[in-house]
Design a protein around this motif. Structure first.
Motif, PDB file in Angstrom:
ATOM      1  N   ILE A  81       1.308  16.107  21.488  1.00  0.00           N
ATOM      2  CA  ILE A  81       0.957  17.149  20.509  1.00  0.00           C
ATOM      3  C   ILE A  81       1.261  16.620  19.109  1.00  0.00           C
ATOM      4  CG2 ILE A  81       1.385  19.531  19.780  1.00  0.00           C
ATOM      5  CD1 ILE A  81       2.266  20.162  22.600  1.00  0.00           C
ATOM      6  N   GLY A  86      -3.981  13.091  24.363  1.00  0.00           N
ATOM      7  CA  GLY A  86      -3.013  14.109  24.006  1.00  0.00           C
ATOM      8  C   GLY A  86      -3.091  15.279  24.977  1.00  0.00           C
ATOM      9  N   ARG A  87      -2.132  16.160  24.890  1.00  0.00           N
ATOM     10  CA  ARG A  87      -2.211  17.390  25.680  1.00  0.00           C
ATOM     11  C   ARG A  87      -3.026  18.420  24.908  1.00  0.00           C
ATOM     12  NH1 ARG A  87       3.516  19.187  27.786  1.00  0.00           N
ATOM     13  NH2 ARG A  87       4.180  18.754  25.654  1.00  0.00           N
ATOM     14  N   GLU A  88      -2.758  18.483  23.604  1.00  0.00           N
ATOM     15  CA  GLU A  88      -3.587  19.335  22.756  1.00  0.00           C
ATOM     16  C   GLU A  88      -4.628  18.448  22.101  1.00  0.00           C
ATOM     17  OE1 GLU A  88      -2.530  22.831  19.675  1.00  0.00           O
ATOM     18  OE2 GLU A  88      -2.079  20.831  18.977  1.00  0.00           O
ATOM     19  N   PHE A 109      -6.023  22.702  25.514  1.00  0.00           N
ATOM     20  CA  PHE A 109      -4.731  22.214  25.978  1.00  0.00           C
ATOM     21  C   PHE A 109      -4.796  21.908  27.456  1.00  0.00           C
ATOM     22  CE2 PHE A 109      -0.351  21.974  27.181  1.00  0.00           C
ATOM     23  CZ  PHE A 109       0.291  21.502  26.047  1.00  0.00           C
ATOM     24  N   TRP A 162      -9.734  23.680  19.769  1.00  0.00           N
ATOM     25  CA  TRP A 162      -8.593  23.003  20.383  1.00  0.00           C
ATOM     26  C   TRP A 162      -8.433  23.421  21.831  1.00  0.00           C
ATOM     27  CZ3 TRP A 162      -6.348  18.997  18.033  1.00  0.00           C
ATOM     28  CH2 TRP A 162      -6.665  18.828  16.670  1.00  0.00           C
TER      29      TRP A 162
END
Length: 431
Positions: free
Chosen positions: A39, A152-154, A139, A137
């Motif tokens: 993140i 990334g996770r986000e 997640f 965005w």
RNA sequence: CGGGGAGUAGCGCAGCCUGGUAGCGCACCUGGUUUGGGACCAGGGGGUCGAAGGUUCGAAUCCUUUCUCCCCGACCA
């Protein structure tokens, strides 16, 4: 933008937790700051690039007839329970409970929501085809986030969804997106390779992934060399889809359909993925339409994703040297850097301000390095942040009526007469 | 999720083995000298050593627990 007013925290040392080159460079160039694993905060320079990429994606989507909307990041679990994916997605889905105990989630993708929007407003074949997208965005609680914004996770993703009457029409929508994707990546200065892909958990029967060539890429690609030199003005999706391309575990030397002299092997990074999945979600989420005969049939759908934030890293992987980033002009945070080597010399300051004012007035994205610091720091910082065109103003040359022009893409330097600078740059920017 | 590694100033690190109240480089602040490749000299600020508990007269250092981050693998856009 004046450097002295900007927020551009460059670093000489690399933070120890960055491993791959794009991650290191993004941190060193003050583009991102990690907030948690996978993140990131996007600092001003990083955000400028992210917006540039987003802009190109948006333009090509609009041009291809897709319609933009915006769906929320937080979704209710209801639709996901209906589609059956609430359990399927497992731990990768970030689940949240709101104050009244309702189960919510941070959306990893939007098939459910968009299908629900579609079904509540469209019920006739006359309203088809439709192609809706948003840039939002997402997640996904990855088991192992890594490589900075590349995984990334986000992450910011452009995802769109096509709705058609039947499979044949859906393939048309698919091909329009296929073509838009190729054009999008070429505009970013990348070389896209499209590969027939497994459909995975999204399901369905037709899928392509889009990789871009980069020496540091994770996958090894085997493909027809024709894929390297596509003309974006003249793309035939069907022809393109017939070209050979495979990742290493699918490639079989003995059964390869093309001759060795036409086969190229390179590393790639996946930046997009498209699917046609038929009526999988429309049936479960009740997205039926009436056809010409008044019969209710489930709508045929496809979904199409581009990893917008991942592209920032991918573009750096494909465009850097040992000194830093080399932005393709279409995504560069600034087109032009004016570097005043002697900030406290009156002549240098006057000349750089003169150029700066001119380019600002002409709406060229320009950054003026007016910092009071050593010559070496200025030059190396500007190499690091990789602005494609640089005008370097110093006392030595200015006395003789010259400044330096540096092309960061090939690192060639030439001396330009002070009075020729604006014309010279205008010509460069036209290309 | 399996295996490995790391948390000490903004960043990079040393100190830990062998316990005695924290150090180096860069960055930052002040003054001066510099000025075409990350300058120099002098002075200065900044740390509850990831957290909690324990052992001890005394813990960054030893023990226990815990959190976080990174790498490799599996997995995935």
């Amino acid at each position: 933008m004046k450097y002295s007013n900007f927020f551009l925290p460059t670093l000489k040392d690399v933070p120890s937790d960055a491993e791959i080159i794009s991650h290191k460079l993004m941190i060193r160039a003050g583009m991102i700051k990690q907030s948690s694993s996978g993140i990131y905060s996007w600092l001003p320079l990083g955000l400028l690039v992210l917006k540039k990429i987003e802009h190109i994606v948006r333009e090509e989507q609009n041009r291809a007839g897709a319609i933009e909307l915006l769906m929320p990041t937080i979704q209710s679990s209801d639709l996901w329970i209906k589609s059956g994916r609430y359990d399927d997605y497992g731990k990768e889905m970030l689940r949240i409970t709101d104050r009244s105990g309702r189960e919510m989630l941070y959306g990893p993708t939007n098939e459910e929501l968009i299908t629900d929007i579609f079904q509540s407003h469209i019920s006739s074949y006359k309203d088809l085809p439709k192609n809706l997208y948003h840039i939002q965005w997402k997640f996904r609680d990855e088991v192992r986030p890594r490589f900075g914004v590349m995984r990334g996770r986000e992450f910011l993703m452009k995802d769109n969804y096509s709705f058609d009457l039947n499979e044949e029409e859906a393939k048309k929508s698919y091909d329009i997106m296929f073509k838009a994707y190729i054009k999008t990546f070429i505009r970013m200065g990348l070389t896209p390779i499209s590969l027939r892909a497994e459909t995975g958990p999204i399901g369905g029967n037709l899928s392509h992934e889009f990789q871009i060539l980069a020496k540091t890429g994770e996958s090894t690609l085997y493909y027809d060399k024709k894929l390297e030199s596509l003309n974006p003005e003249n793309i035939d999706p069907n022809e393109l889809q017939s070209f050979y391309a495979a990742v290493d575990d699918q490639h079989d030397e003995k059964n390869c359909p093309i001759q060795k002299k036409d086969l190229k092997i390179s590393k790639g990074i996946e930046v997009g993925h498209i699917f046609y999945f038929g009526t999988k979600y429309s049936e479960k989420l009740n997205a039926y339409i009436q056809d010409q005969d008044g019969k209710n049939i489930p709508v045929h759908m496809g979904s199409y994703g581009i990893g917008v934030s991942r592209l920032v890293g991918a573009i750096i992987e494909a465009n850097h040297d040992e000194k830093g980033i080399q932005w393709p002009t279409s995504v560069a945070p600034f087109k032009l850097a004016i570097i005043n080597l002697m900030s406290d010399d009156q002549d240098c300051a006057t000349k750089s301000m003169e150029y700066y004012d001119y380019f600002m007035k002409n709406e060229i994205e320009v950054i003026l390095d007016d910092r009071i610091c050593s010559v070496g720091k200025k030059l190396s910082d500007n190499e690091l942040i990789g602005i494609p065109f640089q005008i370097i103003i110093g006392k030595r040359d200015l006395k003789n009526g010259f400044v330096e022009f540096k092309n960061r893409l090939n690192n060639k330097v030439e001396k330009i007469k002070v009075d020729d600078v604006t014309n010279f740059i205008n010509n460069k920017l036209k290309i």
